[in-house]
Design a protein around this motif. Structure first.
Motif, short mmCIF file in Angstrom:
data_model
loop_
_atom_site.label_atom_id
_atom_site.label_comp_id
_atom_site.label_asym_id
_atom_site.label_seq_id
_atom_site.Cartn_x
_atom_site.Cartn_y
_atom_site.Cartn_z
N THR A 405 46.14 41.99 70.67
CA THR A 405 47.29 41.30 71.27
C THR A 405 46.96 39.84 71.57
O THR A 405 45.96 39.53 72.20
N ILE A 432 53.81 37.58 65.54
CA ILE A 432 52.88 37.42 66.67
C ILE A 432 52.62 38.77 67.32
O ILE A 432 53.53 39.57 67.48
N LYS A 433 51.34 39.01 67.67
CA LYS A 433 50.99 40.27 68.34
C LYS A 433 51.26 40.12 69.83
O LYS A 433 50.57 39.36 70.51
N ALA A 434 52.27 40.83 70.32
CA ALA A 434 52.73 40.60 71.69
C ALA A 434 52.97 41.91 72.43
O ALA A 434 53.37 42.91 71.84
N SER B 78 49.54 46.88 60.60
CA SER B 78 49.72 45.56 61.19
C SER B 78 50.92 45.57 62.13
O SER B 78 50.92 44.86 63.14
N LYS B 81 49.60 47.18 65.38
CA LYS B 81 48.74 46.24 66.11
C LYS B 81 49.56 45.10 66.72
O LYS B 81 49.23 44.59 67.78
N ARG B 82 50.62 44.70 66.03
CA ARG B 82 51.50 43.66 66.55
C ARG B 82 52.11 44.10 67.87
O ARG B 82 52.40 43.28 68.73
N HIS B 83 52.26 45.41 68.04
CA HIS B 83 52.82 45.93 69.28
C HIS B 83 51.74 46.33 70.28
O HIS B 83 51.99 47.07 71.23
N GLY B 84 50.52 45.86 70.03
CA GLY B 84 49.46 46.03 71.03
C GLY B 84 48.86 47.42 71.13
O GLY B 84 48.31 47.79 72.16
#
Lengths: 501, 501
Positions: A405, A432-434, B78, B81-84
Motif C-alpha cells: 500500500t 495507486i495502491k490505496a 495486482s 495488492k492495489r486494495h492493500g
C-alpha cells in the motif's frame, strides 16, 4: 465343449463375486451414511469439539512467512528464467499406477486418495515423475522447464529443521538428446547461482555418478542384484557413521564383510580433478567399463565447471549416492556448511538444500514403445531455505512489510466517508495502491497509527477546507511533513514520492 | 417358414455369441485386474502397459497455457495488492472434520484421502473454510488477505467450458467488525476492476442478500426448516427455467404450490435502487424484520457503489441465491454476457466468473467459544477466464513467447564450445537471460533458426576473428543487422537493446 463349460462356470463365479461385492458396498454405504448423520447431529448440538489444527506435518503460511517465501521464490524463478526455462504445471494427484515402481523403498511414503469410485489416485511424491509422464504423454523430446509446486510425503516430520509432509519443490530440468555434460554442467551452475544469490552462507556441491557407483560396487564384489539396495545404504552416509552403514550392508543386506570393507575405502574419497585422474588410473576401477565412462564424463564435467568458474564449491564425493531409483548418471547434492568457529577444525554440513541428477530411463518407462528421452535436473529444497531465512529475519531488526500500500485515504473530520470513498476510487482507478479504514468516522490518530504499524508511507487527508480549495493534504509518514496537493496532481505526486518502493 | 426359422436360428446364434462375448468380457476384466495386481507386485517385468493420462477432470498446463495463466494471475494479484491485501497460504488438505457440515448438499463432492493410519484428511473444497479455520486457530479478528490456490471437487467435469475437478480459486476476503457495507462495496469494486482489466467483454454483477431471501421465504409461507433447501432450488434458476425449479420445490421438497407461486413472483424481479425502494414499500416484505434489514443495507450498498461509479454493471436480482450454506448477508455473482448480435433481443449470460458474499458465522463454527468474526469475500473463477483467454489467443494472430531469453550465445565455427561456455557464464553472472544450444559444434543456421522459433531477439556470435579482436558480433534477429561490440560493453549493449522487453 469342456472349455465352454469352464467359461460358463467361471462366468457364474464372477457373477456371484460381483453380487457379494455389491452387497458389501451397499452395507458400507449405509454405515457411512449413518456415521455422517451422527457426525452432523453432533455438530448441531454444538457440543462436538473441533480440533483446531492443520494436518500433521503441514503448516499455514501467514503474511510474514509469505513475504519471506515470495522473496526466495523470486530469486529462484529469476535464475530459472535467466537460463531460458519455460514453466509448466501438472495436477496435484496422478493415477496411482503412474507413481508405482519409481521410488524404491520410499514408495510407502506416498499418500493415496480414498477410493470413492472411479480412478485410483495418489498425491505426487515429487515433480520429476509427473514431468516424465507429461513428456511421454505429449511426445515431447526436447524441453527446458521449471516447475514450482507442493509435493507430499508421509514422512516423519521434523518441522523445526524444515522437513514437512507437504512441501514445495522448485525443479529445473533439461530433457533432450545433447552432447555430454553440457546440460549437466548448467544444472550445477544454477545451484551455484541460487545459493550465492540467497546468501545462505558457505556451501559445497557434492557430485558423483551412478555409473561410478555401479562400477565401484562391481569391482568390490557386490552382486548385480544388490546394487540398488547397497546404494540405498551408502545414501545414509551423510546422516550415520560408516560403521553403522557397514553393519546394515553386512547384517541386513547380506553383503560379504570383504566387499563392504572395499566399499568403505572408496566412499571416504572426495576431491576434484586430481581424484578423477587418480581413479582413472585405479587398477580395478579403470578395468570396469561403466566406471570408466562415468569417470570420463566426470572429467569433462569438471572442465566445463572450470569455465563457469565454480569448481571451488564442487566436491567429487564417492559417498554421495542419492536415494531415488531413477538416476542413471551424474548425481549431486548441495549442503550448507556450518559457520566455522575456532573450536571446530572442519566446517560441518547442516543439511541438503538442493539435489538432482541425470535420469535417462524414466520417460521411457511411460512411453508405450519404451522410447527414451535423456533428462537431467535439479530440485531446490526450498523449505529448509525458508527456515533459515525466517530464523535470520527474526534475529535481525528488519521489519518486513506484508502489503505494498502506497497511501492511506484518511479524513480529519466526521461525515467525510463519501469523500473518502470517492477519492480512494479515483486512486484505485489510476493504479495507486490505496487503503482506508472501514469506519464511518475514524479518528485521525487511529488512521496515522495504522500507517505506522503497516508501513504505509503516505496519507491523503480530505477535510472540509481542502474540499473547498480543491486540494488534498498529503502527509509523509516518516517525516510528518504535510503538503497541500491539487486534486488533479495527486496521482502523479504519489507516484513520484513512492517510486523507490 | 423356413426363412423365419433360419432368422430365428440366426438370432439365437447372435444371442449366444453376444452372451459368449459378455462372458469373455467379464473374464477379460477379471484377468486385467489380476494382471494389474501382478504388475503392482512386480513392475520389473516391464510388460505392464501404463495408461498415459492425467486423472479425470484435471489437466496439465504446458508452457503456452502457463503464459496465459500468468497473465491472468498478474492482473488479479495486482488488483488485490492495489486494495492493500496481504497474502496467506494453507495446506492442500485439512482434517476431514474441518470440512464437515460446511457445504450442505455439496459435501458429497469432497475428495477424501485414504486412511493410511493417523488423521483422516480431505482435500480442500474451497479457500473460504480453510481461511475461517486459520482465523479461529490464530485468533485473528482483523485481516484483509488474498489466497490463490487449487481446490478440489468430485464434480462432473465439463472441461471445454472450464469446469474441472482440480481448479484454481483466487480469493480476496475482508475479516473484521466494521461499519456496514464498506468492505462489501469494496469486494464488488474489485470484481469490477478485474473483469474490466481482463477485457472479457460485457458483464453484469448480480447482487442479493440472504436476509432478503429469508424474509421473502417467510412472507411467502415457506416453513423455517425448509429455508436452506428452498434456497438451493432457487440457486438453480440460472441454469433451468422456473417451471422446473417450481416442480422441484413442490414435488421433491414438499412446498405448497401457493408458496412456490408467491416465490415465483419475487424471483423474477431485478433492477437497481428503484427496485430496492419498491420492495421497501412492499406491504408484506416491509413487515419482515430481516428482509427490511437486508433491504436497508442493500440501499446503503448502492449508495457506495454509486460513489465508486460502477452501478451501471450491478443488478439487484432476487433470483440470486448462491449454493453454499455459510452466507449470511450480501451475496453476489458476476456473469459474462454473450456478445450481442442482431438476432438476439437481450444479451444472454454465458456463465459465472466471480462470486462471493458475506459469511459472519463461519469463523465462529471453529472458535471453541463460538466467537464470531464477520467476513466478506470474493472468489474469482479463474478457470473459465483461462478458457476464454485461450480461445481468444488461438483465434488471434498473436504469437505468445514462453521464455524471456534476451540473447542466444552462438558460434560461427567449430571448436568454440569452451568460448561459448565462458561467454554465457559471464552473461548469466551479469543477470542477462541467455541460452545456448547444447551441442559441441552447432550450425549457425540452426542457432539462428532457434531464435526465430522461440522469439529470442539477439544473438551473440563468437568466432575466431572476434576473439582476436576482443569483440562479440551482436545480431539483431528481427532486422538481421550485425554489429561488433567490445566484449566489456556487451552486457550494457544487450540491456539497452532489450530494455523494452
Amino acid at each position: 465343449m469342456a472349455e465352454e463349460a469352464a467359461v460358463r462356470a467361471q462366468a457364474e463365479t464372477v457373477r456371484r463375486l460381483k453380487q457379494d461385492k455389491a452387497d458389501a458396498d451397499e452395507i458400507a454405504k449405509e454405515v457411512a451414511k449413518l456415521l455422517e448423520m451422527k457426525a452432523q447431529l453432533g455438530t448441531d448440538e454444538g457440543k462436538h469439539k473441533f480440533v483446531l489444527k492443520t494436518p500433521k506435518g503441514t503448516r499455514d503460511f501467514g503474511p510474514k512467512e509469505m513475504a519471506i517465501r515470495e522473496r526466495a521464490f523470486k530469486a529462484i524463478i529469476s535464475c530459472f528464467k535467466r537460463h531460458g526455462a519455460e514453466v509448466i504445471d501438472t495436477p496435484v494427484f496422478e493415477l496411482k499406477e503412474t507413481l508405482t515402481g519409481k521410488y524404491g523403498e520410499d514408495a510407502k511414503l506416498i499418500y493415496d486418495l480414498k477410493d470413492q469410485g472411479g480412478e485410483l489416485l495418489s498425491l505426487r511424491y515429487d515433480l520429476t515423475v509427473p514431468f516424465a509422464r507429461y513428456l511421454a504423454m505429449n511426445k515431447i523430446t526436447n524441453i527446458k522447464r521449471y516447475h514450482i509446486a507442493k509435493v507430499y510425503r508421509r514422512d516423519n516430520p521434523a518441522m523445526t529443521r524444515g522437513r514437512y509432509r507437504e512441501f514445495y519443490q522448485c525443479d529445473f530440468d533439461i530433457a533432450g538428446q545433447f552432447d555430454p555434460m553440457i546440460p549437466d554442467a548448467e544444472c550445477l551452475k544454477i545451484v551455484h547461482e541460487i545459493l550465492s544469490d540467497l546468501q545462505l552462507g558457505d556451501f559445497v556441491i557434492k557430485v558423483n555418478d551412478r555409473r561410478i557407483l555401479d562400477g565401484m560396487f562391481a569391482v568390490c564384489g557386490v552382486p548385480d542384484s544388490k546394487f540398488r539396495t547397497i546404494c540405498s545404504s551408502v545414501d545414509k552416509l551423510d546422516k550415520v557413521p560408516w560403521e553403522e552403514v557397514r553393519s546394515e550392508m553386512v547384517g541386513e543386506k547380506g553383503l560379504s564383510p570383504e566387499a563392504a570393507d572395499r566399499i568403505g575405502e572408496y566412499v571416504q574419497l572426495h576431491g576434484g580433478l586430481d581424484l578423477i585422474e587418480q581413479l582413472l588410473q585405479d587398477p580395478k576401477l579403470s578395468q570396469n567399463k561403466v566406471a570408466k565412462e562415468g569417470l570420463g564424463d566426470m572429467k569433462l564435467l569438471f572442465e566445463y565447471l572450470t569455465l563457469f568458474g565454480i569448481t571451488e564449491k564442487i566436491s567429487f564425493d564417492l559417498s554421495l549416492a542419492r536415494g531415488l531409483d531413477y538416476y542413471t548418471g551424474v548425481i549431486f547434492e548441495a549442503v550448507l556448511l556450518q559457520q566455522e568457529n575456532e573450536h571446530v577444525e572442519e566446517p560441518v554440513s547442516v543439511g541438503s538444500v538442493a539435489g538432482g541428477g541425470r535420469y535417462d530411463g524414466l520417460v521411457g518407462m511411460f512411453d508405450p514403445k519404451g522410447r527414451k528421452v535423456p533428462c537431467v535436473g535439479v530440485s531446490i529444497g526450498i523449505e529448509r531455505i525458508f527456515s533459515i531465512l525466517e530464523q535470520r529475519l527474526e534475529a535481525s531488526e528488519e521489519k518486513i512489510r506484508t502489503t505494498e500500500t502506497q497511501v492511506l485515504v484518511a479524513s480529519a473530520q466526521k461525515k467525510l466517508l463519501e469523500e473518502r470513498l470517492k477519492l480512494i476510487s479515483e486512486l484505485w482507478d489510476a493504479g495507486i495502491k490505496a487503503e482506508m479504514l472501514y469506519k464511518k468516522n475514524p479518528k485521525l490518530l487511529n488512521q496515522l497509527q495504522y500507517c505506522e504499524e503497516t508501513g504505509i508511507p503516505l496519507v491523503a487527508i480530505v477535510g472540509e477546507q481542502e474540499l473547498k480549495d480543491g486540494v488534498v493534504k498529503l502527509r509523509i509518514v516518516a517525516t510528518r511533513e504535510e503538503v497541500n496537493v491539487r486534486r488533479e496532481s495527486l496521482v502523479e505526486e504519489i507516484r513520484i514520492r513512492t517510486s523507490q518502493c
